[in-house]
Design a protein around this motif. Structure first.
Motif, PDB file in Angstrom:
ATOM      1  N   LYS A   1       0.868  -1.179   0.000  1.00 48.24           N
ATOM      2  CA  LYS A   1       0.000   0.000   0.000  1.00 48.24           C
ATOM      3  C   LYS A   1       0.901   1.224   0.000  1.00 48.24           C
ATOM      4  N   THR A   2       0.623   2.197  -0.850  1.00 54.58           N
ATOM      5  CA  THR A   2       1.394   3.439  -0.863  1.00 54.58           C
ATOM      6  C   THR A   2       0.721   4.459   0.052  1.00 54.58           C
ATOM      7  N   TYR A   3       1.520   5.087   0.915  1.00 59.17           N
ATOM      8  CA  TYR A   3       0.950   6.072   1.832  1.00 59.17           C
ATOM      9  C   TYR A   3       1.988   7.124   2.179  1.00 59.17           C
ATOM     10  N   GLU A   4       1.505   8.209   2.758  1.00 55.31           N
ATOM     11  CA  GLU A   4       2.368   9.329   3.115  1.00 55.31           C
ATOM     12  C   GLU A   4       2.623   9.363   4.618  1.00 55.31           C
ATOM     13  N   VAL A   5       3.840   9.729   4.964  1.00 58.54           N
ATOM     14  CA  VAL A   5       4.195  10.036   6.341  1.00 58.54           C
ATOM     15  C   VAL A   5       4.537  11.523   6.371  1.00 58.54           C
ATOM     16  N   TRP A   6       3.839  12.280   7.212  1.00 62.94           N
ATOM     17  CA  TRP A   6       4.081  13.712   7.336  1.00 62.94           C
ATOM     18  C   TRP A   6       4.773  13.973   8.680  1.00 62.94           C
ATOM     19  N   VAL A   7       5.795  14.818   8.645  1.00 60.12           N
ATOM     20  CA  VAL A   7       6.564  15.150   9.843  1.00 60.12           C
ATOM     21  C   VAL A   7       6.603  16.665   9.987  1.00 60.12           C
TER      22      VAL A   7
ATOM     23  N   SER B   1       5.370   3.446  14.154  1.00 62.89           N
ATOM     24  CA  SER B   1       4.189   3.868  13.391  1.00 62.89           C
ATOM     25  C   SER B   1       4.340   3.640  11.898  1.00 62.89           C
ATOM     26  N   VAL B   2       5.561   3.391  11.442  1.00 59.64           N
ATOM     27  CA  VAL B   2       5.846   3.259  10.006  1.00 59.64           C
ATOM     28  C   VAL B   2       6.280   1.827   9.711  1.00 59.64           C
TER      29      VAL B   2
ATOM     30  N   THR C   1       0.492  -9.058  12.574  1.00 60.74           N
ATOM     31  CA  THR C   1       0.302  -9.065  11.129  1.00 60.74           C
ATOM     32  C   THR C   1       1.204  -8.014  10.493  1.00 60.74           C
ATOM     33  N   PHE C   2       1.377  -8.124   9.188  1.00 60.16           N
ATOM     34  CA  PHE C   2       1.936  -7.039   8.398  1.00 60.16           C
ATOM     35  C   PHE C   2       0.757  -6.317   7.751  1.00 60.16           C
ATOM     36  N   TYR C   3       0.524  -5.080   8.149  1.00 56.69           N
ATOM     37  CA  TYR C   3      -0.633  -4.333   7.648  1.00 56.69           C
ATOM     38  C   TYR C   3      -0.283  -2.859   7.653  1.00 56.69           C
ATOM     39  N   GLN C   4      -0.120  -2.297   6.471  1.00 56.35           N
ATOM     40  CA  GLN C   4       0.338  -0.912   6.363  1.00 56.35           C
ATOM     41  C   GLN C   4      -0.776   0.078   6.691  1.00 56.35           C
TER      42      GLN C   4
END
Length: 355
Positions: A13-19, A142-143, A160-163
């Motif tokens: 799954k493609t997702y964004e991490v914002w910092v 969290s990532v 589990t592995f779950y994004q």
């Protein structure tokens, strides 16, 4: 929305991490940009919920999420269990959460892990957002999509592995952390520097590290992104992220989870490196560098637990593969390797590091 740094994670799954700063108050807007759903379940612990749940719910309502519910559980590792996950399933079902709705984890590593596990298994998968509130959770847990709960016999043995679908690392949330919890997270930052980025290691170990928090968190997330994209399911390169963790999990288990994760990781990193130096596998001096960095954050680097008992717990770890266990060792600060070791040699090895 305030200016923040962005990391794109491209896995199953493609997702964004914002910092950055101010992300909690813009959470509703950012989630709304991904979905037209109306229903959201927020999961937190009693400590974090008292500080931040109201602001998050206000943000969700402003963004048009009309049906928002809040579930809280007692803070601490003792809540990271199948029993808590079962209570979450009942809560989700009672609030009619569907696969088209959203779940939000608001809290540290325990909240993120148990919420992610519940989200991944309820209805075989509901989208969820990580809003980590501790340094440890922001730079690491969290990532990457690892979710888990503990069993009495060991840590993170069911998971589990779950994004996630989105991660929001609001640096301002770290302002309310007690020093000991902040320092607990620093152990994971030291780990990232030790395995992949010497400059990050030195930045973290400098007296003015707080001036560089945004850069430190961004670098850790970027390192994890790069590793997870290459090995999402932890069969090769991703094992490097476990530097110090096999022994750390044994220490946590042996202590009845009274020793926090970061402190156990600090001990694990130093002990494993000392053992490797004694065996002539890595150069002398690396363990001392790790010790100095850990001492800056008042982190312990040794344990009084019986080494043989710790070794036995380690052999029940996920990283064991039949008759060998993978040990992560730093060849130098900034570069680590996976070192397979026969099970029969491992106990002696651990005893060297924990003397």
């Amino acid at each position: 929305m305030s200016r923040v740094k962005q990391v794109t994670v491209k896995t199953s799954k493609t997702y964004e991490v914002w910092v950055g700063n101010g992300l909690l108050d813009s959470a509703g807007e950012r989630i709304r940009a991904l979905s037209s759903a109306q229903r959201v379940a927020v999961v937190s612990d009693d400590t974090v919920a008292a500080l931040y749940a109201g602001r998050l719910l206000d943000s969700l309502h402003r963004a048009g999420f009309d049906d928002c519910s809040l579930f809280t559980f007692p803070h601490g590792e003792a809540s990271k269990t199948l029993a808590t996950a079962a209570k979450l399933y009942e809560f989700f079902a009672g609030h009619q959460i569907t696969r088209g709705d959203w779940i939000i984890a608001l809290g540290g590593g325990v909240v993120g892990d148990v919420t992610g596990f519940a989200a991944s298994t309820f209805l075989r998968g509901v989208r969820y957002v990580q809003i980590p509130t501790t340094l440890l959770a922001q730079v690491d847990s969290s990532v990457g999509g690892k979710t888990a709960v503990d069993l009495e016999c060991g840590k993170n043995l069911v998971g589990t592995f779950y994004q996630p679908s989105l991660v929001l690392c609001d640096i301002q949330l770290l302002d309310t952390l007690p020093r000991e919890i902040f320092c607990d997270g620093a152990a994971e930052v030291i780990k990232y520097g030790a395995i992949r980025d010497r400059e990050l290691f030195e930045m973290t170990a400098s007296p003015d590290y707080r001036k560089h928090l945004e850069e430190i968190i961004h670098r850790c997330v970027s390192i994890k992104r790069d590793i997870v994209q290459n090995d999402e399911f932890d069969t090769g390169e991703r094992m490097l992220l476990n530097f110090g963790h096999t022994l750390a999990h044994a220490i946590e288990t042996q202590s009845g989870y009274t020793i926090p994760h970061g402190r156990a990781v600090a001990i694990g990193m130093v002990a494993i490196t000392k053992a490797a130096a004694a065996a002539g596998i890595v150069p002398q001096g690396i363990a001392e560098e790790l010790e100095r960095a850990c001492w800056m954050f008042d982190l312990p680097t040794s344990t009084d637990f019986d080494p043989s008992g710790l070794a036995q717990i380690c052999l029940g770890d996920k990283k064991r593969n039949q008759n060998q266990i993978n040990v992560i060792l730093p060849e130098q600060i900034g570069r680590a390797v996976i070192h397979p070791m026969p099970v029969e040699a491992f106990q002696k090895f651990i005893c060297e590091g924990c003397r």
